[in-house]
Write an enzyme that holds these catalytic residues in place. Structure first.
Site, PDB file in Angstrom:
ATOM      1  CG  ASP A  22      -2.076   0.917   1.136  1.00  8.67           C
ATOM      2  OD1 ASP A  22      -2.290   1.488   0.041  1.00  8.67           O
ATOM      3  OD2 ASP A  22      -2.779   1.103   2.137  1.00  8.67           O
ATOM      4  CG  ASN A  61      -7.382  -1.998  -6.108  1.00 13.66           C
ATOM      5  OD1 ASN A  61      -6.450  -2.766  -5.893  1.00 13.66           O
ATOM      6  ND2 ASN A  61      -7.729  -1.049  -5.237  1.00 13.66           N
ATOM      7  NE  ARG A 100      -7.313   2.255  -6.131  1.00 11.47           N
ATOM      8  CZ  ARG A 100      -6.173   2.289  -5.483  1.00 11.47           C
ATOM      9  NH1 ARG A 100      -5.068   2.597  -6.113  1.00 11.47           N
ATOM     10  NH2 ARG A 100      -6.129   2.023  -4.193  1.00 11.47           N
TER      11      ARG A 100
HETATM   12  C1  FPP Z   1      -1.826   0.312  -3.314  1.00 11.61           C
HETATM   13  O1  FPP Z   1      -1.381   1.634  -3.356  1.00 11.61           O
HETATM   14  C2  FPP Z   1      -1.301  -0.420  -4.446  1.00 11.61           C
HETATM   15  C3  FPP Z   1      -2.034  -0.912  -5.465  1.00 11.61           C
HETATM   16  C4  FPP Z   1      -3.507  -0.779  -5.551  1.00 11.61           C
HETATM   17  C5  FPP Z   1      -1.406  -1.602  -6.598  1.00 11.61           C
HETATM   18  C6  FPP Z   1      -0.203  -2.423  -6.273  1.00 11.61           C
HETATM   19  C7  FPP Z   1       0.538  -2.626  -7.518  1.00 11.61           C
HETATM   20  C8  FPP Z   1       1.891  -2.634  -7.649  1.00 11.61           C
HETATM   21  C9  FPP Z   1       2.821  -2.551  -6.512  1.00 11.61           C
HETATM   22  C10 FPP Z   1       2.518  -2.687  -8.980  1.00 11.61           C
HETATM   23  C11 FPP Z   1       2.127  -3.801  -9.890  1.00 11.61           C
HETATM   24  C12 FPP Z   1       2.422  -5.133  -9.360  1.00 11.61           C
HETATM   25  C13 FPP Z   1       2.984  -6.137 -10.052  1.00 11.61           C
HETATM   26  C14 FPP Z   1       2.948  -7.497  -9.474  1.00 11.61           C
HETATM   27  C15 FPP Z   1       3.655  -5.935 -11.346  1.00 11.61           C
HETATM   28  P1  FPP Z   1      -2.450   2.792  -3.492  1.00 11.61           P
HETATM   29  O2  FPP Z   1      -2.564   3.135  -4.926  1.00 11.61           O
HETATM   30  O3  FPP Z   1      -3.713   2.389  -2.831  1.00 11.61           O
HETATM   31  O4  FPP Z   1      -1.740   3.937  -2.701  1.00 11.61           O
HETATM   32  P2  FPP Z   1      -2.437   5.078  -1.830  1.00 11.61           P
HETATM   33  O5  FPP Z   1      -3.195   4.372  -0.723  1.00 11.61           O
HETATM   34  O6  FPP Z   1      -1.263   5.852  -1.320  1.00 11.61           O
HETATM   35  O7  FPP Z   1      -3.314   5.852  -2.746  1.00 11.61           O
END
Ligand code: FPP
Length: 239
Positions: free
Chosen positions: A16, A64, A67
């Site tokens: 996260d 997700n 989004r």
């Molecule tokens: C949460 O951060 C993260 C995600 C919803 C996506 C996770 C994806 C990756 C790390 C990259 C792709 C993965 C692979 C396996 C290639 P957030 O966007 O919710 O962050 P925030 O809470 O700060 O808005």
């Protein structure tokens, strides 16, 4: 503490904070995901080096999909790129790759490459990297209940045959041991519909680091700290 209590074979992570990492730098959220994907590579290597046998990463939840179209599209593109090139490196290092989640919601070309990669890496045994993609644990549990109901209705099983083992076998994580450690980055302390059944006795670790800032050193610190925790599985303290 017995070695059984200290077992460490599976780490699950809620990655996260990509969006906040980008925002702090005045960058678009998509660049946060890109940096986050780089960290996925570093943490896989670190986990392999630490002898971890299973690493499960929450890459995209069923929630997700809500989004913005742009953000979803860029996450899918990132995934496409990883499926075609970056995950090949893992295969060369002997890592098995599995995907858990609702495949029918994903674009067909992505599912096709996921299946290819799963088949290609099926015999690898260095570590299993399990990627939760379009994953939601409540949906997974409902899906398992439906499968069991169908088997019972057809007469393939008796209702009394349904026990914890059979239920686990109906989950996407069949044959994967329950996580020993759950890590969530970015300071949030909740499990967000992740592995609800599987986390029953897991040790939780929350770190303030945003996922793009998470690194091998922090992973090793958590592993160290886990080793000194006493796992009781509901029993009383061992004398
Ligand atoms: C949460 O951060 C993260 C995600 C919803 C996506 C996770 C994806 C990756 C790390 C990259 C792709 C993965 C692979 C396996 C290639 P957030 O966007 O919710 O962050 P925030 O809470 O700060 O808005």
């Amino acid at each position: 503490m017995s070695s059984e209590e200290n077992r460490l074979e599976h780490i699950a992570i809620i990655m996260d904070g990509n969006g906040r990492w980008a925002k702090k730098r005045g960058l678009p959220r998509t660049l946060g995901h890109r940096k986050g994907a780089e960290v996925v590579k570093e943490i896989c290597k670190a986990a392999e080096k630490a002898g971890i046998k299973y690493l499960t990463l929450y890459a995209f939840s069923t929630e997700n999909w809500k989004r913005s179209e742009d953000e979803v599209a860029s996450l899918m593109d990132l995934l496409r790129q990883y499926l075609k090139s970056d995950f090949q490196e893992l295969h060369e290092r002997g890592v098995r790759i599995r995907f858990i989640g609702e495949r029918q919601m994903l674009p067909a070309d992505i599912v096709e490459n996921m299946v290819k990669l799963e088949d290609q890496t099926a015999a690898n045994d260095k570590m299993t990297l399990c990627i939760a993609l379009s994953y939601g644990s409540r949906q997974e549990i409902v899906h398992a209940a439906r499968r069991l109901a169908l088997l019972a209705k057809r007469g393939d099983i008796n209702v009394d045959d349904i026990d914890k083992k059979l239920f686990s076998d109906m989950l996407y994580t069949k044959d994967i041991p329950d996580p020993d450690i759950l890590i969530r980055t970015s300071g949030e302390q909740r499990i967000s519909n992740y592995l609800l059944w599987q986390l029953a006795y897991t040790e939780f670790f929350f770190t303030d680091a945003l996922w793009p800032d998470f690194n091998e050193k922090q992973l090793l610190e958590i592993i160290d700290s886990y080793k000194s925790r006493e796992r009781r599985y509901g029993k009383i303290k061992a004398e």
